[in-house]
Design a protein around this motif. Sequence first.
Motif, PDB file in Angstrom:
ATOM      1  N   TYR A  42     -30.824  26.756 -29.483  1.00 14.96           N
ATOM      2  CA  TYR A  42     -29.757  26.233 -28.620  1.00 14.96           C
ATOM      3  C   TYR A  42     -28.574  25.755 -29.460  1.00 14.96           C
ATOM      4  O   TYR A  42     -27.421  26.102 -29.180  1.00 14.96           O
ATOM      5  CB  TYR A  42     -30.285  25.096 -27.754  1.00 14.96           C
ATOM      6  N   ASN A  43     -28.852  24.976 -30.493  1.00 15.11           N
ATOM      7  CA  ASN A  43     -27.771  24.463 -31.350  1.00 15.11           C
ATOM      8  C   ASN A  43     -27.011  25.596 -32.035  1.00 15.11           C
ATOM      9  O   ASN A  43     -25.784  25.531 -32.167  1.00 15.11           O
ATOM     10  CB  ASN A  43     -28.320  23.479 -32.384  1.00 15.11           C
ATOM     11  N   ARG A  44     -27.718  26.640 -32.463  1.00 24.27           N
ATOM     12  CA  ARG A  44     -27.067  27.779 -33.102  1.00 24.27           C
ATOM     13  C   ARG A  44     -26.169  28.519 -32.106  1.00 24.27           C
ATOM     14  O   ARG A  44     -25.047  28.902 -32.433  1.00 24.27           O
ATOM     15  CB  ARG A  44     -28.093  28.735 -33.702  1.00 24.27           C
ATOM     16  N   VAL A  45     -26.638  28.684 -30.871  1.00 26.22           N
ATOM     17  CA  VAL A  45     -25.835  29.344 -29.842  1.00 26.22           C
ATOM     18  C   VAL A  45     -24.578  28.534 -29.550  1.00 26.22           C
ATOM     19  O   VAL A  45     -23.477  29.074 -29.485  1.00 26.22           O
ATOM     20  CB  VAL A  45     -26.657  29.566 -28.552  1.00 26.22           C
ATOM     21  N   VAL A  46     -24.722  27.221 -29.419  1.00 33.81           N
ATOM     22  CA  VAL A  46     -23.562  26.359 -29.159  1.00 33.81           C
ATOM     23  C   VAL A  46     -22.588  26.418 -30.327  1.00 33.81           C
ATOM     24  O   VAL A  46     -21.377  26.565 -30.138  1.00 33.81           O
ATOM     25  CB  VAL A  46     -24.014  24.905 -28.878  1.00 33.81           C
ATOM     26  N   GLU A  47     -23.094  26.333 -31.554  1.00 31.58           N
ATOM     27  CA  GLU A  47     -22.241  26.369 -32.744  1.00 31.58           C
ATOM     28  C   GLU A  47     -21.474  27.693 -32.829  1.00 31.58           C
ATOM     29  O   GLU A  47     -20.273  27.709 -33.066  1.00 31.58           O
ATOM     30  CB  GLU A  47     -23.087  26.182 -33.997  1.00 31.58           C
ATOM     31  N   LYS A  48     -22.175  28.803 -32.634  1.00 33.16           N
ATOM     32  CA  LYS A  48     -21.525  30.116 -32.700  1.00 33.16           C
ATOM     33  C   LYS A  48     -20.522  30.289 -31.564  1.00 33.16           C
ATOM     34  O   LYS A  48     -19.465  30.889 -31.748  1.00 33.16           O
ATOM     35  CB  LYS A  48     -22.557  31.243 -32.652  1.00 33.16           C
ATOM     36  N   SER A  49     -20.828  29.742 -30.409  1.00 28.80           N
ATOM     37  CA  SER A  49     -19.917  29.830 -29.273  1.00 28.80           C
ATOM     38  C   SER A  49     -18.623  29.086 -29.562  1.00 28.80           C
ATOM     39  O   SER A  49     -17.538  29.577 -29.290  1.00 28.80           O
ATOM     40  CB  SER A  49     -20.590  29.265 -28.014  1.00 28.80           C
ATOM     41  N   ILE A  50     -18.746  27.911 -30.145  1.00 31.86           N
ATOM     42  CA  ILE A  50     -17.564  27.117 -30.498  1.00 31.86           C
ATOM     43  C   ILE A  50     -16.767  27.828 -31.582  1.00 31.86           C
ATOM     44  O   ILE A  50     -15.545  27.925 -31.507  1.00 31.86           O
ATOM     45  CB  ILE A  50     -17.975  25.702 -30.940  1.00 31.86           C
ATOM     46  N   GLN A  51     -17.446  28.385 -32.581  1.00 27.87           N
ATOM     47  CA  GLN A  51     -16.760  29.104 -33.653  1.00 27.87           C
ATOM     48  C   GLN A  51     -15.995  30.305 -33.126  1.00 27.87           C
ATOM     49  O   GLN A  51     -14.870  30.561 -33.526  1.00 27.87           O
ATOM     50  CB  GLN A  51     -17.769  29.568 -34.725  1.00 27.87           C
TER      51      GLN A  51
END
Length: 89
Positions: free
Chosen positions: A76-85
């Motif tokens: 979940y954190n990786r998806v959120v981080e990549k989405s923000i990037q």
Amino acid sequence: MKNIDKSMEFYGSVLGFSLPKDVNKNYIPVRKDDVVLGLGEMKNLPESHPLKAVDGQQIGLGVEIVLEVENVKNVYNRVVEKSIQSRLN
């Protein structure tokens, strides 16, 4: 899906699937461990295909993909981080 390039980016960079070296943009198998998903744009499906969206129908209706992961919070954190990037680029 509407955009094969965005889908390849999502499955490859965000979810960690391997992409094939030779890409045929009509159908792309992506792999992660024992899971293989076939990606293809909706416009390439024949009109008679059961998953072809008809006028006004939601794309993907009737499709559910469930992936079991070791640590759902990390994913979940990786998806959120990549989405923000991706929004910043």
